[in-house]
Design an enzyme around this catalytic site. Structure first.
Site, PDB file in Angstrom:
ATOM      1  N   SER A  94      43.644  41.273  30.835  1.00 38.31           N
ATOM      2  CA  SER A  94      42.532  40.171  31.502  1.00 38.31           C
ATOM      3  C   SER A  94      41.555  39.783  30.807  1.00 38.31           C
ATOM      4  O   SER A  94      40.837  40.742  30.211  1.00 38.31           O
ATOM      5  CB  SER A  94      42.315  40.924  32.912  1.00 38.31           C
ATOM      6  OG  SER A  94      41.197  40.151  33.492  1.00 38.31           O
ATOM      7  N   SER A  95      40.810  38.603  31.208  1.00 39.10           N
ATOM      8  CA  SER A  95      39.543  38.418  30.307  1.00 39.10           C
ATOM      9  C   SER A  95      38.718  39.220  30.867  1.00 39.10           C
ATOM     10  O   SER A  95      37.368  39.158  30.049  1.00 39.10           O
ATOM     11  CB  SER A  95      39.172  36.957  30.484  1.00 39.10           C
ATOM     12  OG  SER A  95      39.117  36.492  31.904  1.00 39.10           O
ATOM     13  N   CYS A  96      38.650  39.840  31.973  1.00 38.71           N
ATOM     14  CA  CYS A  96      37.543  40.813  32.154  1.00 38.71           C
ATOM     15  C   CYS A  96      37.400  42.024  31.430  1.00 38.71           C
ATOM     16  O   CYS A  96      36.358  42.898  31.600  1.00 38.71           O
ATOM     17  CB  CYS A  96      37.447  41.259  33.765  1.00 38.71           C
ATOM     18  SG  CYS A  96      38.823  42.572  34.011  1.00 38.71           S
ATOM     19  N   TYR A 137      38.720  48.547  36.295  1.00 38.54           N
ATOM     20  CA  TYR A 137      40.083  47.775  35.827  1.00 38.54           C
ATOM     21  C   TYR A 137      40.002  47.307  34.499  1.00 38.54           C
ATOM     22  O   TYR A 137      41.030  47.651  33.880  1.00 38.54           O
ATOM     23  CB  TYR A 137      39.953  46.473  36.835  1.00 38.54           C
ATOM     24  CG  TYR A 137      41.398  45.842  36.524  1.00 38.54           C
ATOM     25  CD1 TYR A 137      42.392  45.846  36.725  1.00 38.54           C
ATOM     26  CD2 TYR A 137      40.908  44.281  35.971  1.00 38.54           C
ATOM     27  CE1 TYR A 137      43.531  44.939  36.581  1.00 38.54           C
ATOM     28  CE2 TYR A 137      41.942  43.658  35.293  1.00 38.54           C
ATOM     29  CZ  TYR A 137      43.311  43.829  35.958  1.00 38.54           C
ATOM     30  OH  TYR A 137      44.243  43.190  35.632  1.00 38.54           O
ATOM     31  N   LYS A 196      42.610  48.534  31.344  1.00 43.33           N
ATOM     32  CA  LYS A 196      43.165  47.308  30.615  1.00 43.33           C
ATOM     33  C   LYS A 196      42.767  47.665  29.019  1.00 43.33           C
ATOM     34  O   LYS A 196      43.797  47.106  28.258  1.00 43.33           O
ATOM     35  CB  LYS A 196      42.878  45.918  30.937  1.00 43.33           C
ATOM     36  CG  LYS A 196      43.609  45.642  32.456  1.00 43.33           C
ATOM     37  CD  LYS A 196      44.945  45.454  32.236  1.00 43.33           C
ATOM     38  CE  LYS A 196      45.838  45.346  33.337  1.00 43.33           C
ATOM     39  NZ  LYS A 196      47.256  45.297  33.467  1.00 43.33           N
ATOM     40  N   HIS A 213      41.808  37.115  45.071  1.00 47.75           N
ATOM     41  CA  HIS A 213      41.020  36.338  44.062  1.00 47.75           C
ATOM     42  C   HIS A 213      40.348  35.181  44.649  1.00 47.75           C
ATOM     43  O   HIS A 213      40.803  34.751  45.781  1.00 47.75           O
ATOM     44  CB  HIS A 213      41.404  36.179  42.791  1.00 47.75           C
ATOM     45  CG  HIS A 213      42.011  37.139  41.993  1.00 47.75           C
ATOM     46  ND1 HIS A 213      43.119  37.563  42.075  1.00 47.75           N
ATOM     47  CD2 HIS A 213      40.876  38.125  40.996  1.00 47.75           C
ATOM     48  CE1 HIS A 213      43.371  38.910  41.166  1.00 47.75           C
ATOM     49  NE2 HIS A 213      41.951  38.888  40.446  1.00 47.75           N
TER      50      HIS A 213
HETATM   51  O1  GFB Z   1      38.155  35.643  41.934  1.00 52.96           O
HETATM   52  P1  GFB Z   1      37.279  36.526  41.991  1.00 52.96           P
HETATM   53  O2  GFB Z   1      37.389  37.662  43.102  1.00 52.96           O
HETATM   54  O3  GFB Z   1      37.069  37.450  40.593  1.00 52.96           O
HETATM   55  O4  GFB Z   1      35.672  35.729  42.209  1.00 52.96           O
HETATM   56  P2  GFB Z   1      36.079  37.674  39.211  1.00 52.96           P
HETATM   57  C1  GFB Z   1      35.352  34.907  41.503  1.00 52.96           C
HETATM   58  C2  GFB Z   1      33.826  34.274  42.059  1.00 52.96           C
HETATM   59  O5  GFB Z   1      34.154  33.874  43.238  1.00 52.96           O
HETATM   60  C3  GFB Z   1      33.053  35.495  42.211  1.00 52.96           C
HETATM   61  C4  GFB Z   1      33.407  34.278  44.279  1.00 52.96           C
HETATM   62  O6  GFB Z   1      31.632  34.832  41.966  1.00 52.96           O
HETATM   63  C5  GFB Z   1      33.153  35.544  43.894  1.00 52.96           C
HETATM   64  O7  GFB Z   1      31.784  35.961  44.323  1.00 52.96           O
HETATM   65  N1  GFB Z   1      33.941  34.046  45.650  1.00 52.96           N
HETATM   66  C6  GFB Z   1      33.598  33.034  46.483  1.00 52.96           C
HETATM   67  C7  GFB Z   1      34.915  34.644  46.059  1.00 52.96           C
HETATM   68  N2  GFB Z   1      34.390  32.927  47.426  1.00 52.96           N
HETATM   69  C8  GFB Z   1      35.034  34.020  47.264  1.00 52.96           C
HETATM   70  C9  GFB Z   1      36.118  34.781  48.129  1.00 52.96           C
HETATM   71  O8  GFB Z   1      36.307  34.307  49.376  1.00 52.96           O
HETATM   72  N3  GFB Z   1      36.820  35.605  47.662  1.00 52.96           N
HETATM   73  C10 GFB Z   1      36.798  36.077  46.327  1.00 52.96           C
HETATM   74  N4  GFB Z   1      37.590  36.997  46.064  1.00 52.96           N
HETATM   75  N5  GFB Z   1      35.822  35.644  45.501  1.00 52.96           N
HETATM   76  C11 GFB Z   1      37.935  39.440  38.762  1.00 52.96           C
HETATM   77  C12 GFB Z   1      37.875  40.844  38.461  1.00 52.96           C
HETATM   78  O9  GFB Z   1      36.808  38.925  38.648  1.00 52.96           O
HETATM   79  O10 GFB Z   1      38.775  38.419  38.295  1.00 52.96           O
HETATM   80  C13 GFB Z   1      39.184  41.380  38.111  1.00 52.96           C
HETATM   81  O11 GFB Z   1      37.308  41.537  39.492  1.00 52.96           O
HETATM   82  C14 GFB Z   1      40.213  40.240  37.284  1.00 52.96           C
HETATM   83  O12 GFB Z   1      39.146  42.459  37.582  1.00 52.96           O
HETATM   84  C15 GFB Z   1      40.014  38.966  37.835  1.00 52.96           C
HETATM   85  O13 GFB Z   1      39.578  40.456  36.034  1.00 52.96           O
HETATM   86  C16 GFB Z   1      40.719  37.837  37.145  1.00 52.96           C
HETATM   87  O14 GFB Z   1      36.643  36.404  38.311  1.00 52.96           O
HETATM   88  O15 GFB Z   1      34.721  37.828  39.647  1.00 52.96           O
END
Ligand code: GFB
Length: 327
Positions: A124-126, A153, A157, A196
């Site tokens: 993953s890019s993280c 995580y 990875k 996500h």
């Molecule tokens: O997709 P997401 O959970 O993952 O969140 P990351 C991306 C952004 O969207 C964050 C915002 O800034 C969240 O605060 N966001 C807004 C929300 N509303 C929502 C919502 O209802 N749900 C969620 N989930 N986010 C993950 C990593 O990071 O990305 C993993 O934690 C992995 O390890 C994955 O790499 C691809 O991009 O922040």
């Protein structure tokens, strides 16, 4: 005739996978694994091996070794992982590191012991440092501290991709690792706590529309930038890379296009037909501010993504509606 074609392909840097041989897709029920199975079927693979979690628990070494010993796959794609959005990653770091390390160690080592010819590991890019130069190149790995919300995580990875490289170095295996940007598509997880952002917002906007709610809440400031890619593009890229003869071991895969969470919310509002208000909830973390990968390494080999974000969201929304109706 067949030999001549193979020779010509090799000269162009293509090392075709034999469509009749066994290919094991670990994690075939997830977003990435199911996309890969669709792609492999389309490409004519006739012997795709899959096991559900109930049939084979990948965290158990003995079970994994017995499976590989009995089935002896020729190729392996390791798409099985404990994954989740920012909420799940922050809440369950112990589970994220433990399960992912177990799955990777068991599958990679069992593949090696049973002489698997080619393995692709999905990261993953993280995994890249929080503050590294953007767009992020593969060389940025391990050059700084990680983003806190998904450190567990990311560490797992990183261990997985390095493990593939170390096996290549020590044993001469052919294992490659792919680091995709944020993915979405049919088969995604729509659970609001663990998903996500893209599936979470599709569901929130849809439910607000059908229930007549006046507003939808988006976590964080709306400012973070993310790069989203449809899983069908990733699946195509994975197969593309498995069939290229090259010396690199790690490949970023992304679209190169970024969008803020706020703009994504607007776009999802448009696709779902929600016309109410969008509110921000700053009690949730933003995570990393920006995370766009430099995909020039795979692009130099001739691959490029095809699915535009709006079209991809429409396709995912259609899939969501089908499943939603069934439920
Ligand atoms: O997709 P997401 O959970 O993952 O969140 P990351 C991306 C952004 O969207 C964050 C915002 O800034 C969240 O605060 N966001 C807004 C929300 N509303 C929502 C919502 O209802 N749900 C969620 N989930 N986010 C993950 C990593 O990071 O990305 C993993 O934690 C992995 O390890 C994955 O790499 C691809 O991009 O922040």
């Amino acid at each position: 005739m067949k030999r001549k074609i193979l020779l010509a392909e090799r000269q162009e840097g293509i090392c075709p996978l034999d469509r009749q041989r066994k290919i094991y897709v670990a994690g075939h029920r997830g977003l990435v694994g199911s996309g890969l199975v669709r792609r492999l079927e389309k490409e004519g693979f006739s012997h795709i091996l899959t096991r559900t979690h109930q049939e084979l628990d990948l965290t158990r070494q003995k079970e994994v070794e017995e499976f590989f010993g009995a089935e002896r796959p020729d190729y392996v794609i390791l798409a099985a992982a404990r994954v989740g959005g920012i909420g799940a990653n922050s809440a369950y770091p112990a589970d994220f590191i433990m399960e992912n390390l177990q799955i990777q160690c068991n599958v990679i080592d069992a593949a090696f012991k049973s002489k698997v010819k080619k393995l692709l590991f999905l990261g993953s890019s993280c995994i890249y440092p929080r503050e590294c130069p953007q767009p992020i190149r593969e060389e940025s790995l391990l050059c700084g501290p990680l983003e806190q919300t998904n450190e567990a995580y990311a560490l797992a990875k990183i261990a997985g991709l390095r493990m593939c490289s170390y096996y290549n170095r020590q044993y001469g295996t052919d294992y490659i690792s792919v680091m995709p940007c944020n993915l979405y598509g049919p088969g995604d997880n729509f659970d609001l706590e663990s998903s996500h952002v893209l599936p979470a917002l599709l569901r929130k906007f849809h439910e607000a529309k059908v229930q007549g709610n006046p507003s939808v809440t988006v976590w964080g400031s709306g400012k973070p930038l993310r790069e989203f890619m449809h899983v069908d593009d990733l699946a195509e890229a994975c197969l593309f890379l498995m069939e290229r003869c090259q010396k690199e071991e790690v490949f970023n895969v992304g679209t190169g296009r970024e969008i803020s969470i706020w703009d994504l919310a607007q776009l999802i509002g448009k696709v779902t037909g929600f016309s109410g208000e969008i509110c921000l909830d700053n009690s949730h973390p933003d995570g990393t501010v920006r995370k766009v990968v430099d995909s020039s390494r795979i692009r130099a080999l001739g691959w490029e993504p095809k699915i535009d974000l709006e079209a991809g969201i429409r396709n995912t929304y259609a899939w969501f509606l089908e499943c939603y109706k069934k439920e």
